[in-house]
Scaffold this motif. Structure first.
Motif, PDB file in Angstrom:
ATOM      1  N   ASP A 110      -2.348  -2.164  -4.813  1.00 48.51           N
ATOM      2  CA  ASP A 110      -2.001  -2.507  -3.436  1.00 48.51           C
ATOM      3  C   ASP A 110      -2.939  -1.708  -2.535  1.00 48.51           C
ATOM      4  OD1 ASP A 110      -1.006  -2.456  -0.875  1.00 48.51           O
ATOM      5  OD2 ASP A 110       1.071  -2.086  -1.433  1.00 48.51           O
ATOM      6  N   ASN A 141       1.480   4.197   2.413  1.00 49.96           N
ATOM      7  CA  ASN A 141       1.654   3.945   3.852  1.00 49.96           C
ATOM      8  C   ASN A 141       2.574   4.970   4.491  1.00 49.96           C
ATOM      9  OD1 ASN A 141       3.792   2.587   2.326  1.00 49.96           O
ATOM     10  ND2 ASN A 141       4.528   1.931   4.317  1.00 49.96           N
ATOM     11  N   GLN A 168      -3.428  -0.121   2.669  1.00 50.93           N
ATOM     12  CA  GLN A 168      -3.774   1.012   3.548  1.00 50.93           C
ATOM     13  C   GLN A 168      -5.113   1.645   3.161  1.00 50.93           C
ATOM     14  OE1 GLN A 168      -2.124   1.722   6.243  1.00 50.93           O
ATOM     15  NE2 GLN A 168      -0.214   0.636   5.891  1.00 50.93           N
ATOM     16  N   SER A 210      -4.402  -6.851   3.370  1.00 52.39           N
ATOM     17  CA  SER A 210      -4.108  -7.671   4.559  1.00 52.39           C
ATOM     18  C   SER A 210      -5.229  -7.518   5.577  1.00 52.39           C
ATOM     19  CB  SER A 210      -2.825  -7.193   5.241  1.00 52.39           C
ATOM     20  OG  SER A 210      -1.732  -7.225   4.358  1.00 52.39           O
ATOM     21  N   HIS A 261      -4.827  -7.879   8.847  1.00 50.57           N
ATOM     22  CA  HIS A 261      -4.374  -7.377  10.154  1.00 50.57           C
ATOM     23  C   HIS A 261      -4.349  -5.863  10.267  1.00 50.57           C
ATOM     24  CE1 HIS A 261      -0.216  -6.110   9.066  1.00 50.57           C
ATOM     25  NE2 HIS A 261      -0.372  -6.987   8.090  1.00 50.57           N
ATOM     26  N   LYS A 262      -4.447  -5.153   9.140  1.00 58.05           N
ATOM     27  CA  LYS A 262      -4.451  -3.683   9.212  1.00 58.05           C
ATOM     28  C   LYS A 262      -5.886  -3.150   9.339  1.00 58.05           C
ATOM     29  CE  LYS A 262      -0.309  -3.346   6.365  1.00 58.05           C
ATOM     30  NZ  LYS A 262       0.740  -2.901   7.278  1.00 58.05           N
ATOM     31  N   HIS A 320       5.326   0.633  -1.282  1.00 58.10           N
ATOM     32  CA  HIS A 320       5.894  -0.179  -0.208  1.00 58.10           C
ATOM     33  C   HIS A 320       6.836  -1.190  -0.881  1.00 58.10           C
ATOM     34  CE1 HIS A 320       5.853  -3.312   2.930  1.00 58.10           C
ATOM     35  NE2 HIS A 320       5.384  -2.400   3.770  1.00 58.10           N
ATOM     36  N   THR A 325       1.718  -8.800   0.927  1.00 57.22           N
ATOM     37  CA  THR A 325       2.993  -9.192   0.330  1.00 57.22           C
ATOM     38  C   THR A 325       2.838 -10.499  -0.447  1.00 57.22           C
ATOM     39  OG1 THR A 325       4.093  -8.170   2.210  1.00 57.22           O
ATOM     40  CG2 THR A 325       5.421  -9.673   0.879  1.00 57.22           C
TER      41      THR A 325
HETATM   42  N1  PLP Z   1       1.614  -2.323   1.026  1.00 49.98           N
HETATM   43  C1  PLP Z   1       1.400  -1.298   1.845  1.00 49.98           C
HETATM   44  C2  PLP Z   1       0.928   0.006   1.294  1.00 49.98           C
HETATM   45  C3  PLP Z   1       1.600  -1.451   3.214  1.00 49.98           C
HETATM   46  O1  PLP Z   1       1.391  -0.436   4.040  1.00 49.98           O
HETATM   47  C4  PLP Z   1       2.040  -2.699   3.701  1.00 49.98           C
HETATM   48  C5  PLP Z   1       2.325  -2.889   5.139  1.00 49.98           C
HETATM   49  O2  PLP Z   1       2.632  -1.977   5.842  1.00 49.98           O
HETATM   50  C6  PLP Z   1       2.230  -3.741   2.805  1.00 49.98           C
HETATM   51  C7  PLP Z   1       2.009  -3.517   1.468  1.00 49.98           C
HETATM   52  C8  PLP Z   1       2.653  -5.091   3.259  1.00 49.98           C
HETATM   53  O3  PLP Z   1       1.658  -5.629   4.061  1.00 49.98           O
HETATM   54  P1  PLP Z   1       1.893  -7.021   4.796  1.00 49.98           P
HETATM   55  O4  PLP Z   1       3.094  -6.839   5.658  1.00 49.98           O
HETATM   56  O5  PLP Z   1       0.642  -7.242   5.557  1.00 49.98           O
HETATM   57  O6  PLP Z   1       2.123  -8.007   3.713  1.00 49.98           O
END
Ligand code: PLP
Length: 407
Positions: free
Chosen positions: A198, A173, A201, A221, A223-224, A121, A93
């Motif tokens: 992005d 996602n 995922q 990210s 954390h995923k 997202h 984000t």
């Molecule tokens: N984009 C996608 C495709 C996601 O799945 C997510 C989180 O689920 C995000 C963006 C946002 O990720 P974050 O909350 O780590 O910023």
């Protein structure tokens, strides 16, 4: 291939029992669990190296700086970029917001088109709406087909609007759809648009090489992908990042500060105002090492195998409607579905009572759910520790829904 039952042993949280039952964690798309190697790497950093970077002319400060820069190099190598092109942020984000404000505000004007897609997202929609509001630019979206793919004819039509930017997701996602990102990037570049991908995922599940994709920015990210929360990456092409304005300003990103103006330092620090998350970067390196040991190609195979198995079993449950493509080659990491006559939140509550943790709602993809005519869905999402037994337990728990709601 690796043995997920063995992998599970590395994840302390998966040893927990809730209500006497082993945890079935099927919400990895929201955040993955962390192996003990990552947890230990973070603890070790705080136990042995912790100090602020750059500022302290002392041993711990030097060690901390070195760890941060080594992390940058590891990540750059992992995605095929240069280390000065790796900007540490908190998450996907923030990475997208950095481009929206650092590039968008300076480069977009009234009636310019920002092209995104109906399967984004909210993190790849709302920042563009905000930039559009401030600049007078317009946000257009590529349509999603009823099968859950990006409509390529519609994409070609939208490119005729000559967008300045295409901002799109590599792996959805909500649907798990893998988009043909290389081809779509090529087409966008042909009409002179810049491309932001992005990859939130995608990086946890498949080999990502920003050079092969050919995009201008790539966001993800930690954390995923087995790493800690609070660390993410924006990769961007050096020549583009150099021309962009900083998103956040303050300490750590300046060259000189005078009473009436300031100048910025070089990449990557120009975009990293304030104290960085060194422990997060160290944890992310440990996550990359973990994935590397498993082999990212094996991770993709495991994921595909689970998708095939999951699609087959879940679709067999009476009342369940799968969203997104049926071909496992076209999807990754997750399966979303509706349950006729029962709200997704109710399904999730029953599943939770059986120790099965899933996500319910619209998964930050409200335009997509509106388009599909679905109020909410249930999403099960995988990672390297997900086993066949997890899917079997999910299906058993889904039968409980039938018992309770009589549907
Ligand atoms: N984009 C996608 C495709 C996601 O799945 C997510 C989180 O689920 C995000 C963006 C946002 O990720 P974050 O909350 O780590 O910023």
């Amino acid at each position: 291939m690796f043995e997920p039952e063995e992998i599970r042993k590395d994840f302390p949280i998966l040893q927990r029992k809730i209500g006497g039952k082993e945890i079935v964690y099927l919400d990895s798309g929201a955040t993955s669990q962390k192996p003990k190697q990552v947890i230990e790497a973070i603890s070790k950093y705080y136990e042995t190296n912790n100090a602020n970077v750059h500022r302290g002319a002392h041993t711990l400060g030097d060690e901390s700086t070195q760890l941060l820069e080594e992390a940058r190099e590891t990540i750059a190598k992992w995605i095929g970029g240069k280390s000065e092109e790796v900007i540490f942020v908190r998450n996907t984000t923030e990475a997208i917001n950095l481009v929206a404000y650092g590039w968008g505000l300076d480069n977009l004007k009234k009636d310019d088109v920002i092209l995104t897609t109906e399967m984004e997202h909210h993190s790849n929609i709302v920042p563009w709406q905000e930039v559009a509001r401030r600049t007078g630019a317009k946000v257009e979206m590529v349509k999603v087909t009823s099968e859950g793919l990006l409509d390529q004819d519609n994409y070609k039509d939208k490119l005729k609007l000559k967008p300045k930017l295409v901002a799109m997701v590599q792996v959805s996602n909500a649907l798990g759809t893998i988009n043909p990102i290389v081809e779509m990037t090529k087409q966008a570049h042909k009409i002179g648009a810049l491309v932001l991908v992005d990859g939130a995922q995608a990086v946890p599940h498949m080999k990502v090489d920003v050079q092969k994709i050919g995009c201008d920015w790539y966001a993800f990210s930690g954390h995923k992908m087995l790493g800690p929360m609070g660390i993410g990456v924006l990769w961007g092409k050096k020549e583009i990042l150099n021309k962009m304005s900083p998103f956040l300003t303050g300490g750590g990103m300046i060259s000189e500060v005078y009473v009436d103006h300031s100048t910025w330092t070089e990449l990557p620090e120009k975009f990293e105002a304030g104290t960085p998350n060194v422990a997060g970067a160290v944890g992310l390196v440990s996550a990359i090492e973990y994935l590397d040991r498993l082999g990212i190609e094996n991770v993709r195979e495991h994921d595909k195998w689970l998708t095939v198995y999951g699609l087959q079993l879940i679709a067999g449950v009476e009342g369940v409607e799968i969203l997104g493509p049926r071909d496992a080659e076209l999807r990754s990491g997750s399966i979303s579905f509706t349950y006729t006559g029962v709200h997704a939140h109710d399904v999730a509550t029953v599943l939770d009572s059986q120790g099965v943790m899933v996500r319910s709602g619209y998964h930050c993809t409200m335009p997509l759910h509106n388009k599909l005519g679905v109020v909410a869905s249930v999403r099960v999402s995988f990672n390297v520790y997900t086993t066949k037994n997890d899917i079997d337990r999910l299906v058993e728990a889904l039968l409980e829904v039938k018992k309770i709601f009589g549907k």
